[in-house]
Design a protein around this motif. Structure first.
Motif, PDB file in Angstrom:
ATOM      1  N   GLU A  64       9.431  -7.215   3.917  1.00 22.80           N
ATOM      2  CA  GLU A  64       9.896  -5.867   4.219  1.00 22.80           C
ATOM      3  C   GLU A  64       8.998  -4.853   3.508  1.00 22.80           C
ATOM      4  N   LYS A  98       7.807  -1.799   1.257  1.00 22.95           N
ATOM      5  CA  LYS A  98       8.382  -1.219   0.035  1.00 22.95           C
ATOM      6  C   LYS A  98       7.987   0.243  -0.059  1.00 22.95           C
ATOM      7  N   GLN A  99       8.955   1.086  -0.417  1.00 24.16           N
ATOM      8  CA  GLN A  99       8.686   2.501  -0.657  1.00 24.16           C
ATOM      9  C   GLN A  99       8.603   2.682  -2.170  1.00 24.16           C
ATOM     10  N   HIS A 100       7.409   2.953  -2.701  1.00 18.65           N
ATOM     11  CA  HIS A 100       7.206   3.090  -4.136  1.00 18.65           C
ATOM     12  C   HIS A 100       7.440   4.524  -4.610  1.00 18.65           C
ATOM     13  N   ALA A 151       3.762   3.719   0.045  1.00 18.18           N
ATOM     14  CA  ALA A 151       4.483   2.540   0.539  1.00 18.18           C
ATOM     15  C   ALA A 151       3.505   1.371   0.592  1.00 18.18           C
TER      16      ALA A 151
END
Length: 148
Positions: A57, A59-61, A66
């Protein structure tokens, strides 16, 4: 160059030590598998394949950052796995534009692996000829909206 996509990571002579290869690279001094070329194989498979086996999936950092992680297997022309790869691609928006950063981890999970001395590898980027600078000082790209 029809075989060169926009961004790619591979190598022209990957040598899996202790694995008998039915087909070897066509590189002049090559001893391993060619993952670089995508030439048509008239007389059967001659090139290795990098097969994506899992996509995690995204990832939004941060608001502007992302990433996405893939798990890949490097296979000989006859389908024998010789190595695993984890590739994480980071996408970041900045005031100057978008940045893509690649974290690539190769794992010799099957056997020791060596990379032959070849001009084919390992990370490539191709852009349209119109985006290449014509002057040594650089060039300016203008979007359809007029931004530079």
């Amino acid at each position: 160059h029809v075989h060169q996509k926009s961004v790619w990571f591979c190598h022209g002579d990957v040598i899996p030590e202790g694995v008998e290869l039915k087909v070897k690279t066509t590189e002049k001094h090559g001893k391993g598998v060619d993952f670089w070329s995508e030439a048509k194989d008239k007389d059967g498979p001659r090139h290795g394949k990098i097969r994506c086996v899992k996509v995690l999936e995204p990832k939004q950092h941060a608001k502007n950052h992302a990433s996405v992680e893939t798990h890949n297997e490097w296979l000989t022309p006859d389908g024998v796995k010789i190595m695993d790869e984890v590739r994480v691609i980071h996408f970041t928006d900045t005031p100057e534009g978008r940045t893509w950063a690649f974290d690539i981890t190769l794992k010799a999970t099957v056997c020791p692996v060596a990379f032959g001395d070849t001009k084919e590898g390992s990370f490539g980027i191709r852009v349209h000829d119109g985006l290449r600078p014509t002057e040594k000082t650089g060039a300016t790209v203008t979007t359809a909206e007029g931004q530079t």
